[in-house]
Write a protein that holds these residues in place. Structure first.
Motif, PDB file in Angstrom:
ATOM      1  N   GLN A 162      -9.122  -3.838   3.444  1.00 43.94           N
ATOM      2  CA  GLN A 162      -8.604  -3.020   4.556  1.00 43.94           C
ATOM      3  C   GLN A 162      -8.833  -1.531   4.298  1.00 43.94           C
ATOM      4  OE1 GLN A 162      -4.737  -4.382   6.561  1.00 43.94           O
ATOM      5  NE2 GLN A 162      -4.533  -5.347   4.568  1.00 43.94           N
ATOM      6  N   THR A 217       0.841  -1.208   0.000  1.00 42.03           N
ATOM      7  CA  THR A 217       0.000   0.000   0.000  1.00 42.03           C
ATOM      8  C   THR A 217       0.874   1.255   0.000  1.00 42.03           C
ATOM      9  OG1 THR A 217      -1.639  -1.270   1.225  1.00 42.03           O
ATOM     10  CG2 THR A 217      -1.928   1.110   1.202  1.00 42.03           C
ATOM     11  N   ASP A 257      -3.591  -1.724  -5.726  1.00 46.05           N
ATOM     12  CA  ASP A 257      -3.145  -2.359  -4.482  1.00 46.05           C
ATOM     13  C   ASP A 257      -4.022  -3.583  -4.210  1.00 46.05           C
ATOM     14  OD1 ASP A 257      -1.787  -2.707  -2.104  1.00 46.05           O
ATOM     15  OD2 ASP A 257      -3.039  -1.317  -0.976  1.00 46.05           O
ATOM     16  N   ASP A 302      -8.231  -3.772  -1.811  1.00 48.77           N
ATOM     17  CA  ASP A 302      -8.023  -4.449  -0.538  1.00 48.77           C
ATOM     18  C   ASP A 302      -9.089  -3.988   0.459  1.00 48.77           C
ATOM     19  OD1 ASP A 302      -7.186  -5.373   1.931  1.00 48.77           O
ATOM     20  OD2 ASP A 302      -5.083  -4.834   1.646  1.00 48.77           O
TER      21      ASP A 302
HETATM   22 MG    MG Z   1      -1.823  -2.949   2.215  1.00 53.00          MG
END
Ligand code: MG
Ligand code: ATP
Length: 247
Positions: free
Chosen positions: A40, A11, A120, A38
């Motif tokens: 996240q 990232t 990413d 992602d």
């Molecule tokens: Mg990451």
């Protein structure tokens, strides 16, 4: 940007490389886009987006919204399409969609007019990894210069043959040893053995371990802006220059 292991710097590198690529390309404002695949949903924070900013790819994909409207532009001028805020149920619905259509990302990317798109991904095998491996022109495998990363090289080859095997054209595959510390004999040994294993035709880029990278994130700036003379900034500019030439 992919990796078999978590926490290696995908990232961070996606965001910093995008900023360096924008500068290397003369700062053309619609030139560089980053996309977060992602859950996240951290990439947006590297581009100065607010912590509670819920816009992103997943809400737009599920609600039929515009991806362009879901993008955030960083002070450095990089556009970022975050993953977006999601409930568990929404994430499962999105992942089912990706499972059913392995070329979904490929189709969506055609709709962007950006010269460069950096994507990413979460670590390890996933529906997201499969999507990018079927779409990317260049796959950057991010590793650490440690024994655990070295032990995952076979797994990377497995993902590549599984996910890229059905493509018409094999992508460029490049490796990055991130957070290297040349004072450590283990770093030197692992980089050497990685180079030998990958062979001379596969590039292994190196980015030094540098606190400026973490400080830059805390200040919500690319490291090339926060401390342009740091070793990591120099390493990242080097990769950006090479990518510009290649592309
Ligand atoms: Mg990451
Ligand atoms: N070259 C570097 N020097 C020092 N610290 C670094 C460097 N690259 C990344 N880091 C730090 O390493 C940590 C992990 O980075 P990051 O979150 O980008 O990894 P990741 O691969 O995206 O993780 P995940 O697999 O969870 O998505 C962060 O604290 C980041 O600031």
């Amino acid at each position: 940007m992919v990796s078999p292991k978590g926490g290696v710097g995908k990232t961070t590198l996606t965001a910093n490389l995008a900023a360096a690529l924008l500068l290397a390309g003369g700062g053309k404002s619609n030139g560089v886009l980053t996309v977060d695949l992602d859950p996240q949903n951290m990439l947006r924070l590297h581009h100065g987006a607010g912590v509670v900013d819920g816009r992103g790819l997943l809400p737009a994909a599920l609600n039929g919204g515009s991806f362009q409207a879901a993008c955030h532009r960083s002070p450095a001028g990089v556009e970022c399409l975050g993953y977006g805020a999601s409930s568990d149920r929404q994430r499962q619905a999105f992942e089912r969609m990706l499972q059913d259509d392995p070329d979904w990302l490929n189709t969506q990317l055609d709709g962007f007019d950006h010269g460069l798109i950096l994507i990413d991904t979460p670590p390890g095998p996933s529906v997201y990894l499969r999507q990018v491996m079927r779409a990317a022109d260049i796959i950057m495998v991010v590793l650490l210069a440690d024994a655990a990363s070295f032990a995952t090289l076979d797994a990377v080859n497995g993902y590549l043959s599984e996910y890229c095997g059905e493509r018409d054209r094999w992508p460029g595959v490049h490796y990055v040893a991130n957070q290297t510390d040349w004072d450590k004999p283990l770093t030197r040994d692992v980089v050497q053995v990685m180079k030998r294993t990958l062979g001379s035709r596969t590039p292994l880029w190196q980015i030094h371990s540098d606190m400026s990278v973490q400080e830059a994130f805390a200040c919500r700036q690319p490291v090339t802006v926060y401390n342009s003379r740091s070793v990591a900034a120099r390493d990242i500019r080097g990769i950006a220059a090479w990518l510009r030439t290649l592309l």
